[in-house]
Design an enzyme around this catalytic site. Structure first.
Site, PDB file in Angstrom:
ATOM      1  N   HIS A 112       0.939  -1.250   0.087  1.00 32.55           N
ATOM      2  CA  HIS A 112      -0.132  -0.036  -0.082  1.00 32.55           C
ATOM      3  C   HIS A 112       0.855   1.382  -0.127  1.00 32.55           C
ATOM      4  CE1 HIS A 112      -4.138  -1.908   1.185  1.00 32.55           C
ATOM      5  NE2 HIS A 112      -3.784  -1.915   0.009  1.00 32.55           N
ATOM      6  N   CYS A 159      -9.427  -3.645 -10.325  1.00 32.76           N
ATOM      7  CA  CYS A 159      -8.865  -2.627  -9.717  1.00 32.76           C
ATOM      8  C   CYS A 159      -7.523  -2.644  -8.826  1.00 32.76           C
ATOM      9  CB  CYS A 159      -9.885  -2.157  -8.766  1.00 32.76           C
ATOM     10  SG  CYS A 159     -10.214  -3.203  -7.509  1.00 32.76           S
TER      11      CYS A 159
HETATM   12  C1  PEP Z   1      -6.356  -5.731  -4.488  1.00 38.11           C
HETATM   13  O1  PEP Z   1      -5.933  -6.473  -3.651  1.00 38.11           O
HETATM   14  O2  PEP Z   1      -5.821  -5.833  -5.624  1.00 38.11           O
HETATM   15  C2  PEP Z   1      -6.808  -4.403  -4.288  1.00 38.11           C
HETATM   16  C3  PEP Z   1      -7.207  -3.621  -5.194  1.00 38.11           C
HETATM   17  O3  PEP Z   1      -6.756  -3.843  -3.009  1.00 38.11           O
HETATM   18  P1  PEP Z   1      -5.733  -3.660  -2.050  1.00 38.11           P
HETATM   19  O4  PEP Z   1      -4.355  -3.541  -2.829  1.00 38.11           O
HETATM   20  O5  PEP Z   1      -6.058  -2.543  -1.297  1.00 38.11           O
HETATM   21  O6  PEP Z   1      -5.569  -4.907  -1.105  1.00 38.11           O
END
Ligand code: PEP
Ligand code: MG
Length: 612
Positions: A207, A518
């Site tokens: 993140h 996403c």
């Molecule tokens: C994912 O896991 O691809 C996602 C979009 O969520 P995060 O990166 O917040 O886990």
């Protein structure tokens, strides 16, 4: 201090340190020149700050308040359990003794006063001396006491941050260097506009780096031992395109990289130029782009670049900003703000995707495998009061705006059924109280192997899917996305990952449910061409990827992409797939993917991999 003149004293004469070029893993594009600011601490991250005389008394008061808070926390944890069955641990008693040890506390206060430094730094310096002394003791039992000092220091540091932001800014042109940077720390530091980030640990989909890319902040990782090589104030260049750090740069390197910095800024500005909304492949297949947004500031640019609404809003960033669960009113305000920006195209707000570690005070029992632990929907189901508050806030904000709700890390249809029941119950409560609410649609993140395998069942319970490729790769391949040591096993083009994505897209189409991809894959031009070939038509990505992804999509034909992805099924290893993808892209789309922009990088295992 003039940071551009990093020198060492040599018999009175000043000697410039020799330039050092270090290899790194590039995780956020861009180039920056600046000076190092070393970040320390595990839970609460901090750096050394020099204080004015007038600030010292206040700093000592801040330290004393933190010690009082830490003592209160410990007394609470150390209370014997109500059922009287379990024996009270005496670890916390020894922690309390350290917190009441006048000589330990005086040393920290003296450090603040004498060295004129912030309390965090003084705690670090003094506790390191204690830790070093304990570690040198021959008696094993006594030696282990260093762990108690470490824990107490961490608790005081946590308490020092408990009162909110430090309010102290980084100097201009700072380049953050740390073992790892927590997303909450980065958000706080962004206010003073650092120039780049260098870390020892973290993956492409961590993140922290997702946020760095969103903020156009160059970043590199995988720099083991970097904190032993640099000091705060060292002059440094970060090359987030090629994965390189230049320490104590020579005038020649500085001149070369100054041009690179200018080009990077120019390209960034050029990539912000407005475009029309509709986006089609060369053979007329329409693709919708949306923005992943964690901080509202980025949406104006996303809109200019043709993003249609916000595809993913990670609500847990509010938890970081508020340092705990925000109240119902705080959430309503935040959701309205983001939804007002995205207008008729709407926003998909994901419910808190938090881990247990982010909730608890330090030193409480740690999970061995947080990614497999009490996380996301599981955690909220064990914090029902807070989950209901979030659902109520979302419902109220949806009264005036187009908001959809997404549940993270679903592994079982029962979780969706339970969440919908809670949503309906909260709607009813609002109705009875005469409070206006909207009718948000409910979607599920498809990001676990279980969700892929039961996608048809999930499709019957939700209005849409969000395909989270970051976690999908992590869970399908059993490889920690934040762990630098296994970064070479995090293979986006692994056959198991590609087959999972295909399954989700086909299942959704059969059940007439839209799928929005996403994960970070949707923001990488190479992967986007593959996603389109696999049948994806809705992609949500970081604002700073939109321009490059648009360019790719409008210069490829869906049929060509489909042909390539169909042939991928012939291969059973990711190495073969990567080789095939690279060669096909260079042959078919040489106007988009030259050998420079589709580089193969050597991994630790000596193989060549396409860079993410
Ligand atoms: C994912 O896991 O691809 C996602 C979009 O969520 P995060 O990166 O917040 O886990
Ligand atoms: Mg995820």
């Amino acid at each position: 201090m003039n940071f551009s003149e990093k020198t060492t004293k040599n018999n009175g004469a000043k000697t410039r340190l020799p330039e050092l070029r270090l290899k790194a893993r590039a995780v956020a594009r861009g180039v920056a020149i600046g000076h190092v600011v070393c970040l320390h601490g595990r839970q609460r991250q901090f750096y050394r700050i020099s204080l004015e005389d007038s600030q010292i008394e206040r700093e000592i008061r801040r330290f004393r308040a933190a010690v009082r808070l830490a003592r209160r926390q410990l007394k609470k944890i150390a209370l014997p359990p109500a059922d009287g069955q379990l024996k009270k641990s005496n670890i916390f008693d020894s922690h309390l003794l350290i917190l009441e040890d006048r000589s330990f506390l005086d040393k920290i206060e003296n450090q603040i006063g004498r060295e004129k430094v912030n309390a965090e730094w003084a705690v670090k310096i003094v506790s390191e001396v204690y830790i070093g002394n304990y570690k040198a003791i021959a008696d094993e039992h006594l030696r282990e006491k260093y762990i108690d000092v470490e824990d107490v220091a961490e608790r005081i540091l946590g308490a020092l941050g408990g009162g909110g932001k430090s309010g102290i800014k980084l100097e201009k042109n700072s380049i953050i260097v740390a073992r790892e940077v927590k997303p909450s720390t980065l958000i706080e530091l962004m206010e003073s506009e650092p120039k780049a980030v260098i870390t020892e640990h973290g993956g492409w989909t961590s993140h922290t780096f997702i946020l760095a890319r969103e903020q156009n902040l160059p970043a590199v990782t995988g720099m083991k031992g970097i904190l032993r090589r640099v000091k705060t104030g060292d002059h440094v260049i970060v090359d987030g395109f090629n994965g390189q750090v230049v320490l104590h740069p020579s005038d020649k390197s500085l001149a070369k990289y100054r041009i690179a910095v200018e080009n990077f800024q120019e390209n960034t500005n050029r990539e912000s130029e407005p475009v029309g909304e509709k986006l089609k492949t060369l053979d007329g297949c329409e693709i919708t782009l949306r923005a992943n947004l964690d901080l509202p500031q980025g949406y104006a640019k996303a809109r200019r670049l043709g993003a249609r609404g916000i595809g993913l809003y990670r609500s847990e960033f509010l938890f970081n900003q508020f340092r705990g669960f925000p109240s119902e009113q705080e959430q309503i305000k935040a959701y309205r703000k983001i939804a007002a920006l995205s207008g008729d195209e709407g926003v998909r707000i994901r419910t808190f995707d938090l881990s247990a570690e982010q909730l608890g005070p330090v030193n409480e029992e740690k999970e061995k495998n947080p990614a497999l632990g009490l996380r996301a929907i599981r955690l909220m189901m064990t914090h029902k009061k807070q989950f209901r508050t979030q659902l109520r806030a979302l419902l109220q904000a949806a009264a005036q705006h187009r908001i959809d709700i997404v549940l993270p890390m679903v592994t079982d249809v029962a979780e969706i059924v339970a969440a919908r029941k809670m949503l309906d119950a909260e709607k009813e409560r609002l109705r009875q109280r005469g409070i206006e609410h909207g009718e948000p649609r409910l979607g599920a993140m498809i990001e676990t192997p279980a969700a892929v395998l039961i996608a048809a069942d999930i499709a019957r319970e939700v209005e849409f899917f969000c395909l989270g490729t970051n976690d999908l790769v992590q869970y399908v391949l059993a490889v920690d996305r934040d762990n630098e040591f296994v970064a070479d096993w995090y293979k986006t083009l692994h056959p198991a990952v590609l087959r999972s994505i295909k399954t989700v897209l086909v299942t959704a189409a059969k059940n007439q449910k839209p799928v929005l991809v996403c994960g970070e894959m949707a923001g990488s031009p190479v992967y986007v061409a593959i996603l389109i070939g696999l049948g994806a038509t809705e992609l949500s990505m970081n604002v700073n990827s939109i321009a490059r992804v648009r360019r790719t999509i409008s210069n490829i034909a869906y049929e060509e992409a489909r042909e390539i992805t169909e042939r991928i099924t012939e291969f059973s290893t990711s190495d073969e797939i990567e080789y095939f993808v690279r060669e096909s892209f260079l042959r078919k789309w040489s106007h988009l993917f030259s050998r420079e922009i589709l580089p193969a990088v050597k991994t630790k295992k000596g193989k060549l991999r396409i860079r993410d």
